[in-house]
Design a protein around this motif. Structure first.
Motif, mmCIF file in Angstrom:
data_model
loop_
_atom_site.group_PDB
_atom_site.id
_atom_site.type_symbol
_atom_site.label_atom_id
_atom_site.label_comp_id
_atom_site.label_asym_id
_atom_site.label_seq_id
_atom_site.Cartn_x
_atom_site.Cartn_y
_atom_site.Cartn_z
ATOM 1 N N GLY A 270 -5.314 1.409 2.359
ATOM 2 C CA GLY A 270 -4.342 2.397 1.744
ATOM 3 C C GLY A 270 -3.509 2.780 2.844
ATOM 4 N N ASN B 223 1.385 3.826 -2.701
ATOM 5 C CA ASN B 223 1.100 5.529 -2.771
ATOM 6 C C ASN B 223 2.450 6.471 -3.190
ATOM 7 O OD1 ASN B 223 -1.362 5.136 -1.781
ATOM 8 N ND2 ASN B 223 -0.528 5.603 0.574
ATOM 9 N N GLU C 262 0.986 -1.046 -0.104
ATOM 10 C CA GLU C 262 0.080 -0.017 -0.034
ATOM 11 C C GLU C 262 0.847 1.241 0.014
ATOM 12 O OE1 GLU C 262 -3.333 0.452 -0.352
ATOM 13 O OE2 GLU C 262 -3.274 -1.909 -0.528
HETATM 14 MG MG MG Z 1 -3.129 4.182 -1.788
#
Ligand code: MG
Ligand code: ADP
Length: 635
Positions: A121, A35, A31
């Motif tokens: 996330g 990002n 995750e």
């Molecule tokens: Mg993410």
């Protein structure tokens, strides 16, 4: 410095995060790297439209482990965030989506494996961290760097950071129960599992390599002894991933070698070359890229080990593609990458999803097209590969009606003599000779050339073609072909005497009178075990064997289908082991049996055992006795 409270409905959501996604803790790394990748790609985009002027040639993402300080650092050189953006994206939006996610799934067990993927996330960092920090500096000029700290309670601190370089650094203070994630080996394993093909280079430590600019010199001394200088080593970044995997490229830019090379990159433990590949590439009505490989399937274990891998924008998601790839194609290998597959849903939902159904039928169609073009472009080569690919094709013909239709063109039916016919060709070649008196075309086949040798010879002596259909699901396929083609019947060569299998108008005349036939039948039935054999007198060619053991096509096929499963065969009970004993009344041995006084049972037993021997039915003590008796007969 500002203190604030994250806007959440559920107090102390972090313990919840941990509990729900227990088995999936490791995805935190994926995750955070996702990002970091997004942030870098966004900056690249800004650069491409002139909004950002800096140099992005060598941007990378770096993962560092601080074992002593019990920290993991994930550092990117992406677009970064201003303080306002941290408030907006981390505190408000990200958290509300995590909140919503947990609300939605708190009743579902974490059974599908796919639940949780791409749901939490940024906050998945708390699955392994007791405290998480963000240092981030936006690409925008005149903005202060920001420093966010949160210890797992809904309170956070947001202040100025001293960070000088553009980008974001996430620091996870690893919790006592997650110390395994401070091991180099563990992190390397996760990076290779989830990030092996991500689009931005990922650095994890350094490694020593031979200096490419330095070639060790070899010198000779006076006595002619050679000494070679030591190789100079240099330290370079250890980049984990291949940011440009083959499936993201254009098929026209790739050669067969490139595809094979990528196959081995995907499956480093596979040493065989794949048979061929299919490059998938659609952007409407859904987005999907990928490469599928037809492997040489030898054992079942092979099928289970190296499976098709599912990616979303080059991020590994799972190698369980059930519901997305049609079942018969799950025997293939390769990758599928699609941003359009909904991931944070359960399997049953996935199967009902319209987009996913379209994906499955697209893949089926592509595979069918590829097979058809291989067949059309190089039939000889296709025939050579047939035995290695037939199981997938036959399985597909059975399970997918659309594929069945397509496969009519290229599915092959080999003969025992290594000729390969399509179904149309098979019909053409055999109709004249093998149509019986009722107008049925009888397709003869063997499943084992050695075991059914004498039956094959018998059929060939009549000018018939014998197919070799030996895959484990062939009885199901035959059943299907018969139901699709009204006037076609399949019969295994040993299902009856050849004249019975393909019955013609003219009847062979028996050398024996009706009276003698009656007597002969009684004599034989006295000796042959009734519960196993049905005695059946037939006037065959006098050169054909005296006794022939056959197993009726229907019985055997049902039994095979029951063993290989499916087809509504369950609950029908076990089929008994029953055979026909075909007695050839025209063979001279029958005269001997009729006239014999003392040796009659010996003749019958010997002939029966020989018939059993040719069907591989004589074993153990019975075989030993037979051999002994045969020697005695010679004396
Ligand atoms: Mg993410
Ligand atoms: P998602 O990635 O699905 O948007 P996340 O919870 O992973 O959700 O991240 C929330 C938001 O935080 C991102 O959309 C992004 O705006 C911001 N963000 C997270 N990590 C970074 C990063 N490394 N650099 C810049 N922005 C980031």
């Amino acid at each position: 410095m500002a203190k604030g409270k994250i806007n959440v409905a559920v107090e102390n959501i972090f313990p919840l995060i941990k509990r729900f996604l227990y088995s999936d803790h490791e995805i935190f790394l994926r995750e955070l790297i996702s990002n970091a990748t997004d942030a870098t790609l966004k900056l690249k985009h800004l650069s491409s439209i002139g909004e950002f002027k800096g140099n992005l040639d060598d941007v990378k993402i770096e993962i560092k482990i601080d074992k002593k300080g019990k920290k993991i650092h994930i550092i990117d050189e992406g677009l970064g965030m201003t303080k306002e953006e941290v408030k907006k994206y981390i505190n408000d939006i990200a958290f509300s989506s995590a909140d919503e996610f947990l609300e939605k799934y708190k009743d579902e067990k974490n059974d599908s494996g796919i639940i949780g993927h791409f749901g939490l996330g940024f906050y998945s960092a708390f699955m392994v961290g007791r405290e998480v920090e963000i240092h981030t500096k936006s690409y925008k000029e005149n903005e202060d760097a920001a420093h966010w700290i949160c210890d797992g309670s809904p309170e956070y601190t947001l202040k100025k950071s001293k960070k000088k370089e553009r980008g974001t650094e996430i620091i996870i203070h690893v919790d006592e129960d997650s110390l395994e994630f401070l091991e180099d080996q563990k992190i390397r394993e996760l990076l290779l599992k989830y990030n092996k093909f991500m689009p931005i280079p990922i650095k994890f430590g350094t490694k020593e390599i031979a200096d490419p600019k330095h070639k060790p010199k070899t010198t000779k001394d006076k006595e002619g002894k050679e000494t070679t200088e030591n190789q100079k080593m240099i330290t370079v970044d250890d980049i984990i991933n291949n940011p440009n995997p083959a499936w993201t490229k254009q098929p026209s830019d790739l050669k067969d070698e490139d595809y094979n090379e990528f196959y081995h990159e995907l499956y480093p433990m596979q040493f065989e070359e794949p048979l061929f590949h299919i490059h998938l590439n659609v952007d409407y009505p859904f987005n999907l890229t990928g490469i599928l490989y037809f492997p040489k399937l030898t054992t079942n274990i092979d099928i289970q080990k190296d499976k098709i891998q599912l990616y979303q924008n080059q991020v590994f998601v799972t190698d369980n593609v059930e519901g997305i790839v049609p079942e018969f194609l799950q025997m293939l290998r390769g990758v599928i990458d699609s941003p359009d597959i909904p991931l944070n849903v359960s399997r049953s939902y996935l199967q009902a999803d319209g987009a996913v159904k379209k994906i499955a039928s697209y893949i089926t169609k592509k595979v069918g097209d590829k097979l058809n073009s291989l067949y059309k472009n190089d039939r000889e080569e296709f025939e050579k590969k047939w035995n290695d690919i037939k199981i997938v094709i036959e399985y597909g013909m059975l399970s997918e009606p659309k594929f069945f239709e397509k496969a009519q063109k290229f599915a092959l039916y080999p003969t025992v003599n290594d000729k390969y016919f399509t179904f149309e060709e098979l019909k053409e070649k055999t109709t004249a000779a093998q149509t019986d008196k009722d107008g049925n075309l009888v397709v003869l086949y063997a499943t084992n050339v050695d075991e059914q040798h004498s039956f094959i010879l018998e059929a060939e002596s009549k000018g018939y073609e014998v197919m070799l259909l030996d895959s484990p699901i062939v009885s199901h396929l035959i059943q299907k072909l018969e139901s699709e083609n009204e006037k076609i019947k399949f019969a295994r060569v040993d299902a009856d005497s050849i004249d019975k299998l393909i019955q013609k108008e003219e009847n062979q005349i028996s050398k024996l009178s009706d009276d003698d036939q009656g007597k002969l039948k009684v004599f034989i039935e006295e000796i042959v075990p009734k519960e196993k054999y049905t005695v059946q007198l037939e006037a065959l060619d006098s050169n054909s064997n005296p006794f022939i053991i056959t197993q009726p096509e229907f019985m055997r096929r049902m039994k095979e289908m029951q063993q290989t499963g499916g087809g509504g065969m369950m609950g029908m009970g076990n089929f008994p082991e029953m055979y026909n004993l075909v007695v050839n009344t025209n063979n001279d041995l029958m005269q001997k049996i009729l006239k014999a006084k003392v040796k009659r049972s010996e003749y019958i037993n010997q002939a029966l055992d020989l018939a059993r021997l040719s069907q591989n039915l004589l074993q153990g003590k019975e075989l030993t006795d037979f051999i002994k008796r045969s020697y005695e007969l010679m004396n």
